[in-house]
Design a protein around this motif. Structure first.
Motif, short mmCIF file in Angstrom:
data_model
loop_
_atom_site.label_atom_id
_atom_site.label_comp_id
_atom_site.label_asym_id
_atom_site.label_seq_id
_atom_site.Cartn_x
_atom_site.Cartn_y
_atom_site.Cartn_z
N VAL A 45 6.53 9.18 17.88
CA VAL A 45 7.86 9.38 17.33
C VAL A 45 8.81 8.63 18.25
N GLY A 46 9.68 7.82 17.64
CA GLY A 46 10.60 7.01 18.42
C GLY A 46 12.03 7.24 18.01
N GLU A 47 12.74 6.16 17.78
CA GLU A 47 14.17 6.12 17.47
C GLU A 47 14.60 7.20 16.49
N ASN A 48 15.57 8.01 16.91
CA ASN A 48 16.15 9.06 16.08
C ASN A 48 15.14 10.05 15.52
N GLY A 49 14.00 10.20 16.17
CA GLY A 49 12.99 11.16 15.73
C GLY A 49 12.10 10.67 14.59
N TYR A 50 12.26 9.42 14.17
CA TYR A 50 11.42 8.89 13.10
C TYR A 50 10.05 8.52 13.64
N LYS A 51 9.02 8.76 12.84
CA LYS A 51 7.67 8.34 13.20
C LYS A 51 7.61 6.83 13.28
N GLN A 52 6.74 6.33 14.13
CA GLN A 52 6.60 4.88 14.29
C GLN A 52 6.20 4.22 12.98
N ILE A 53 5.34 4.84 12.19
CA ILE A 53 4.94 4.24 10.92
C ILE A 53 6.13 4.11 9.98
N VAL A 54 7.06 5.05 10.02
CA VAL A 54 8.28 4.99 9.21
C VAL A 54 9.14 3.83 9.68
N LEU A 55 9.30 3.70 11.00
CA LEU A 55 10.09 2.60 11.54
C LEU A 55 9.45 1.25 11.21
N GLU A 56 8.13 1.21 11.18
CA GLU A 56 7.43 -0.03 10.84
C GLU A 56 7.64 -0.38 9.37
N ILE A 57 7.56 0.61 8.49
CA ILE A 57 7.83 0.36 7.06
C ILE A 57 9.26 -0.14 6.90
N HIS A 58 10.20 0.48 7.58
CA HIS A 58 11.60 0.06 7.50
C HIS A 58 11.75 -1.39 7.95
N ARG A 59 11.09 -1.73 9.05
CA ARG A 59 11.15 -3.11 9.55
C ARG A 59 10.57 -4.08 8.52
N LEU A 60 9.44 -3.72 7.92
CA LEU A 60 8.80 -4.60 6.94
C LEU A 60 9.65 -4.75 5.68
N VAL A 61 10.28 -3.67 5.24
CA VAL A 61 11.17 -3.76 4.08
C VAL A 61 12.29 -4.75 4.38
N ASN A 62 12.92 -4.59 5.55
CA ASN A 62 14.06 -5.46 5.88
C ASN A 62 13.62 -6.90 6.14
N GLU A 63 12.46 -7.11 6.72
CA GLU A 63 11.94 -8.48 6.88
C GLU A 63 11.76 -9.13 5.52
#
Length: 172
Positions: A45-63
């Motif tokens: 769990v990283g930034e703002n309590g979000y799971k790393q997999i969630v942050l990775e999906i967010h990054r991939l969506v924005n990429e």
């Protein structure tokens, strides 16, 4: 080479594990690594309590969106909370669905003033890359990912067997 029946069954399984939905409402609105901690199943769990997999999906969506000259989507806590709730619902039901999508859309409208919403769900993919690849290879899911949205909520929750259920909830 796969026999035709196996190809057909693969298509049915893939189709059954990916569903997209969207809704527009034209009515007037109201309204770092050092911070990483462990959760019960050893997911980071990283930034703002979000799971790393969630942050990775967010990054991939924005990429993906920036690669086709679209705006990036801001990760939203309310939409993410609704996404987590829906993943937990799907896990309880043992299947993916858009059950109660209208209720989630209405709640997002009331809480953050959403005028247009979309939702992608999936299950059993093992990584952010795999679920994003599957979504981008599905016209309905791709349409939501590339839609006229400004914010996104994302959830990736595991069932008792350790299999992921995913929800993306988009809005503007």
């Amino acid at each position: 080479m796969r026999p035709p029946i196996i190809k057909f069954l693969f298509f049915i399984v893939l189709s059954a594990n990916l569903i997209a939905c969207s809704k527009d409402d034209d009515s007037t609105n109201t309204g770092s690594t050092d911070d990483t901690q462990q959760v019960d199943d050893n997911e980071q769990v990283g930034e703002n309590g979000y799971k790393q997999i969630v942050l990775e999906i967010h990054r991939l969506v924005n990429e993906h969106r920036t690669s086709i000259n679209l705006n990036t989507l801001e990760l939203n806590e309310v939409a993410s909370e609704l996404s987590v709730d829906h993943c937990e619902y799907m896990i309880q039901q043992g299947t993916i669905s858009h059950d109660n999508f209208g209720t989630r859309s209405d709640e997002l409208n009331q809480r953050v003033g959403a005028v247009s919403t979309g939702e992608n769900v999936a299950a059993f993919q093992r990584s952010a890359e795999q679920v994003m690849n599957d979504w981008l290879n599905s016209p309905g899911h791709r349409r939501n990912i590339e839609g006229n949205f400004t914010h996104i909520g994302i959830a990736a929750e595991k069932d008792a067997d350790g299999r992921y259920y995913f929800t993306q909830f988009f809005y503007r």
